[in-house]
Design a protein around this motif. Structure first.
Motif, PDB file in Angstrom:
ATOM      1  N   LEU A   1       0.415  -1.259   0.038  1.00  0.00           N
ATOM      2  CA  LEU A   1       0.114  -0.373  -0.240  1.00  0.00           C
ATOM      3  C   LEU A   1       0.534   2.078   0.200  1.00  0.00           C
ATOM      4  O   LEU A   1       0.557   2.215  -0.335  1.00  0.00           O
ATOM      5  N   TYR A   2       2.259   1.028   0.798  1.00  0.00           N
ATOM      6  CA  TYR A   2       2.865   2.446   1.210  1.00  0.00           C
ATOM      7  C   TYR A   2       3.080   2.723  -1.051  1.00  0.00           C
ATOM      8  O   TYR A   2       3.360   3.799  -1.055  1.00  0.00           O
ATOM      9  N   SER A   3       3.579   1.597  -1.450  1.00  0.00           N
ATOM     10  CA  SER A   3       4.395   1.883  -2.373  1.00  0.00           C
ATOM     11  C   SER A   3       3.814   2.272  -3.495  1.00  0.00           C
ATOM     12  O   SER A   3       3.703   3.350  -4.283  1.00  0.00           O
ATOM     13  N   ALA A   4       1.940   1.661  -3.708  1.00  0.00           N
ATOM     14  CA  ALA A   4       1.259   2.755  -4.340  1.00  0.00           C
ATOM     15  C   ALA A   4       0.941   4.031  -4.102  1.00  0.00           C
ATOM     16  O   ALA A   4       0.814   5.104  -4.746  1.00  0.00           O
ATOM     17  N   LYS A   5       1.388   4.630  -3.257  1.00  0.00           N
ATOM     18  CA  LYS A   5       1.173   5.471  -2.643  1.00  0.00           C
ATOM     19  C   LYS A   5       2.018   6.610  -2.499  1.00  0.00           C
ATOM     20  O   LYS A   5       2.039   7.539  -1.904  1.00  0.00           O
ATOM     21  N   MET A   6       3.013   6.288  -3.051  1.00  0.00           N
ATOM     22  CA  MET A   6       4.323   7.350  -2.947  1.00  0.00           C
ATOM     23  C   MET A   6       4.688   8.511  -3.756  1.00  0.00           C
ATOM     24  O   MET A   6       5.296   9.146  -3.084  1.00  0.00           O
ATOM     25  N   PRO A   7       4.334   9.082  -4.356  1.00  0.00           N
ATOM     26  CA  PRO A   7       3.863  10.144  -5.390  1.00  0.00           C
ATOM     27  C   PRO A   7       2.460  10.488  -3.871  1.00  0.00           C
ATOM     28  O   PRO A   7       3.421  11.914  -4.419  1.00  0.00           O
ATOM     29  N   GLU A   8       1.857  10.359  -3.045  1.00  0.00           N
ATOM     30  CA  GLU A   8       1.459  11.077  -2.852  1.00  0.00           C
ATOM     31  C   GLU A   8       1.662  11.677  -1.489  1.00  0.00           C
ATOM     32  O   GLU A   8       2.083  12.635  -0.854  1.00  0.00           O
TER      33      GLU A   8
ATOM     34  N   LEU B   1      13.695  15.506  -4.654  1.00  0.00           N
ATOM     35  CA  LEU B   1      14.109  14.622  -3.512  1.00  0.00           C
ATOM     36  C   LEU B   1      13.235  13.753  -3.237  1.00  0.00           C
ATOM     37  O   LEU B   1      13.928  13.026  -2.340  1.00  0.00           O
ATOM     38  N   ALA B   2      12.030  14.827  -2.909  1.00  0.00           N
ATOM     39  CA  ALA B   2      11.041  14.075  -2.219  1.00  0.00           C
ATOM     40  C   ALA B   2      10.615  12.853  -2.207  1.00  0.00           C
ATOM     41  O   ALA B   2      10.612  11.317  -1.869  1.00  0.00           O
ATOM     42  N   SER B   3      11.418  12.702  -3.840  1.00  0.00           N
ATOM     43  CA  SER B   3      10.651  11.295  -4.669  1.00  0.00           C
ATOM     44  C   SER B   3      11.969  10.412  -4.648  1.00  0.00           C
ATOM     45  O   SER B   3      11.062   9.459  -4.820  1.00  0.00           O
ATOM     46  N   ALA B   4      12.940  11.128  -4.785  1.00  0.00           N
ATOM     47  CA  ALA B   4      13.828  10.112  -4.675  1.00  0.00           C
ATOM     48  C   ALA B   4      14.670   9.837  -4.080  1.00  0.00           C
ATOM     49  O   ALA B   4      15.097   8.673  -3.785  1.00  0.00           O
ATOM     50  N   ALA B   5      14.148  10.168  -2.622  1.00  0.00           N
ATOM     51  CA  ALA B   5      14.776  10.239  -1.329  1.00  0.00           C
ATOM     52  C   ALA B   5      14.188   9.834  -0.546  1.00  0.00           C
ATOM     53  O   ALA B   5      14.012   9.220   0.294  1.00  0.00           O
ATOM     54  N   GLN B   6      13.415  11.103   0.508  1.00  0.00           N
ATOM     55  CA  GLN B   6      12.995  11.096   1.530  1.00  0.00           C
ATOM     56  C   GLN B   6      11.222  10.622   1.389  1.00  0.00           C
ATOM     57  O   GLN B   6      11.524   9.024   2.142  1.00  0.00           O
ATOM     58  N   ALA B   7      10.481  10.725   0.358  1.00  0.00           N
ATOM     59  CA  ALA B   7       9.496   8.970   0.572  1.00  0.00           C
ATOM     60  C   ALA B   7      10.114   8.238   0.562  1.00  0.00           C
ATOM     61  O   ALA B   7       9.307   6.744   1.070  1.00  0.00           O
TER      62      ALA B   7
ATOM     63  N   LEU C   1       5.206  19.751  12.587  1.00  0.00           N
ATOM     64  CA  LEU C   1       5.555  21.008  11.434  1.00  0.00           C
ATOM     65  C   LEU C   1       5.155  20.674  10.445  1.00  0.00           C
ATOM     66  O   LEU C   1       5.460  20.647   9.133  1.00  0.00           O
ATOM     67  N   ALA C   2       4.952  18.895  10.315  1.00  0.00           N
ATOM     68  CA  ALA C   2       5.390  17.818   8.783  1.00  0.00           C
ATOM     69  C   ALA C   2       4.683  16.639   9.541  1.00  0.00           C
ATOM     70  O   ALA C   2       4.981  15.855   9.286  1.00  0.00           O
ATOM     71  N   PRO C   3       3.743  16.580   9.974  1.00  0.00           N
ATOM     72  CA  PRO C   3       2.553  15.725   9.960  1.00  0.00           C
ATOM     73  C   PRO C   3       1.663  14.596   9.020  1.00  0.00           C
ATOM     74  O   PRO C   3       0.951  14.201   9.008  1.00  0.00           O
ATOM     75  N   LEU C   4       1.343  16.052   8.019  1.00  0.00           N
ATOM     76  CA  LEU C   4       0.951  15.361   7.029  1.00  0.00           C
ATOM     77  C   LEU C   4       1.023  13.805   6.266  1.00  0.00           C
ATOM     78  O   LEU C   4       0.083  12.954   6.456  1.00  0.00           O
ATOM     79  N   ASP C   5       2.584  13.699   5.858  1.00  0.00           N
ATOM     80  CA  ASP C   5       2.810  12.400   5.729  1.00  0.00           C
ATOM     81  C   ASP C   5       1.920  11.140   7.133  1.00  0.00           C
ATOM     82  O   ASP C   5       1.943   9.980   6.155  1.00  0.00           O
ATOM     83  N   ALA C   6       2.572  11.333   7.814  1.00  0.00           N
ATOM     84  CA  ALA C   6       2.378  10.792   8.729  1.00  0.00           C
ATOM     85  C   ALA C   6       0.704  10.293   8.911  1.00  0.00           C
ATOM     86  O   ALA C   6       0.380   9.160   9.539  1.00  0.00           O
ATOM     87  N   MET C   7       0.083  10.633   8.524  1.00  0.00           N
ATOM     88  CA  MET C   7      -1.455  10.715   8.991  1.00  0.00           C
ATOM     89  C   MET C   7      -1.651   9.876   7.267  1.00  0.00           C
ATOM     90  O   MET C   7      -2.465   8.831   7.493  1.00  0.00           O
TER      91      MET C   7
END
Length: 493
Positions: free
Chosen positions: A90-97, A112-118, A188-194
């Motif tokens: 499921l995480y893999s499918a939502k990687m762009p989001e 960077l968000a697409s290549a490393a952060q996510a 300060l950065a909670p959206l990815d966790a949700m």
């Protein structure tokens, strides 16, 4: 005036609203709602509104985790493997989001968000899954059986600079170990966790196993550190905050693992390729806008080569493109993650301009920016290791270069710090680099720019923390060891 109102209305209608917390298998309203705006650091405008939790919210989550622990800790390896495989899919499918959320909430450029952060979050989950499959959970020593068991209810407190990486390297091994948990991501950065909470719910993780409460340190973090039903606290953040968490956890004798600050040395040895060593070292500092705890922010160079090295550093830093993180410029540098960090970095650059030589960069935003938390890529030369910019963790795109006279002098200065997270050694002679690496007091050493290894332990010495993360080392932090004496010998393991 009407056009301005239309702009405001459009922005507000597009704003994300996620005020609930994930507790006991459901999204629930806060006990006492307290709105908090998530700011896009590139625009300084709000992009989302969440609620900050209270003690009551944190206690609800802790008690849900406690209630879920007996059953989840007894699940089979096959059950936990299947659960983690669902989460990973499921995480893999939502990687762009996930990448989009990280870019907007903390300013990482989309490349960077697409290549490393996510992907780093996915890598941590996969590393925990592999550790789960390969770990030896029981073995015998003569007549005694050694068992590894889940430690219990875990408080997971994570930062804003690599948000999903730090969440993944805590949630992954906690699930693998059979623990239950309460996650407090950075407000300060909670959206990815949700988004991850949504994934965990969809994967069918039993209720109460994973809980998420947004909040600040005083409102939620302190409860997660002190509550008697919490068995283990895993924290990533500043050394200052880590000290307070350790004090808070002491009365209940909780186990703690902490990944804290760093001021990592980068020793460019006499036999290094100067162009390659200096330019790569500068770029490692500038990645993620300097907001990496293991960044090589002190570069030690032979004194006779200081002028040439500074010229290389200047040219490299000035080649860094600072750009809107929403754009498509690969390898561009985005803003700092928040206003408080911007002010801190500006203050330390100002101090540096008084106590050292400014090579390039300096105060203020880069040319072309009049808003957003953008910082100029900055390089200083400090004649000693005793200046403020050589000793304090700046956590921005700022490099301090320091000359040395002998190799022994370089090693001494490299170790002359309260931190000990990472160290870097540059040499054309691998054996030479290895010998110097052995002498640096730090938890991780990178030879000739080697990147971090996902199966290696991540953590530091001294005030950079205690415990280790990633892979089987990270899994062990979430386990207790039990010796069952008189168990009897087992014929075949």
């Amino acid at each position: 005036m009407r056009a301005r109102r239309d702009q405001i209305s459009k922005r507000e209608s597009a704003m994300i609203e996620r005020k609930q917390f994930y507790i006991d298998g459901a999204w629930v309203d806060p006990v006492t709602p307290r709105d908090h705006h998530v700011i896009n650091p590139a625009t300084e405008e709000p992009i989302a509104v969440i609620s900050l939790g209270s003690e009551a919210d944190a206690v609800k989550a802790i008690l849900a985790a406690r209630a879920a622990f007996p059953a989840f800790s007894e699940t089979s390896l096959d059950e936990r493997i299947a659960l983690m495989e669902k989460i990973i899919a499921l995480y893999s499918a939502k990687m762009p989001e996930i990448a989009q959320a990280i870019s907007q909430e903390m300013g990482a450029p989309m490349w960077l968000a697409s290549a490393a952060q996510a992907p780093s979050g996915l890598s941590q989950l996969m590393g925990a899954l592999n550790a789960l499959k390969e770990f030896t959970w029981e073995h015998s020593r003569g007549n005694t059986r050694i068992r590894y068991e889940a430690i219990g209810v875990c408080s997971l407190i994570t930062p804003w600079n690599w948000p999903m990486n730090q969440i993944g390297c805590k949630v992954g091994p906690a699930l693998a170990a059979g623990c239950t948990m309460v996650l407090k991501p950075s407000e300060l950065a909670p959206l990815d966790a949700m988004i991850l909470a949504d994934i965990i719910h969809e994967a069918g993780v039993p209720k109460g196993v994973f809980n998420l409460v947004n909040g600040d340190g005083p409102g939620v973090g302190s409860v997660l550190s002190t509550h008697e039903e919490v068995d283990f606290v895993s924290f990533t953040g500043s050394t200052r905050a880590g000290i307070e968490i350790a004090k808070s956890a002491a009365p209940t004798v909780k186990r703690i693992a902490q990944e804290l600050g760093g001021k990592s040395p980068n020793i460019v040895l006499e036999d290094a390729d100067l162009q390659k060593a200096v330019s790569s070292g500068v770029m490692q500092v500038m990645t993620n806008s300097g907001q990496s705890c293991n960044a090589p922010t002190r570069m030690f160079v032979p004194r006779p080569k200081l002028g040439e090295a500074a010229a290389i550093a200047k040219a490299t830093a000035e080649s860094v493109v600072v750009a809107d993180p929403a754009g498509d410029k690969r390898f561009a540098m985005g803003p700092l993650a928040n206003g408080r960090q911007f002010e801190k970095v500006q203050s330390l650059i100002e101090i540096g301009m008084k106590e050292a030589e400014l090579v390039t960069g300096g105060l203020g935003r880069p040319e072309g920016f009049n808003k957003g938390y953008f910082v100029r890529p900055t390089v200083f030369v400090s004649q000693t290791n005793d200046t403020t910019i050589a000793r304090e963790e700046i956590f921005g795109p700022v490099l301090t270069m320091i000359p040395y006279d002998t190799e022994e002098d370089a090693i001494r200065m490299a170790n002359d710090t309260v931190y000990g997270l990472s160290g870097y050694v540059q040499s054309e002679n691998l054996d030479h680099a290895r010998q110097v690496a052995k002498q640096i007091r730090a938890g991780m050493i990178h030879i000739n720019g080697a990147s971090t290894d996902s199966v290696a332990p991540f953590g530091g010495y001294k005030q950079s923390g205690n415990g280790r993360e990633w892979g089987d080392f990270g899994l062990e932090e979430f386990l207790e060891v039990k010796a069952v004496m008189g168990y009897g010998a087992v014929a075949a393991e």
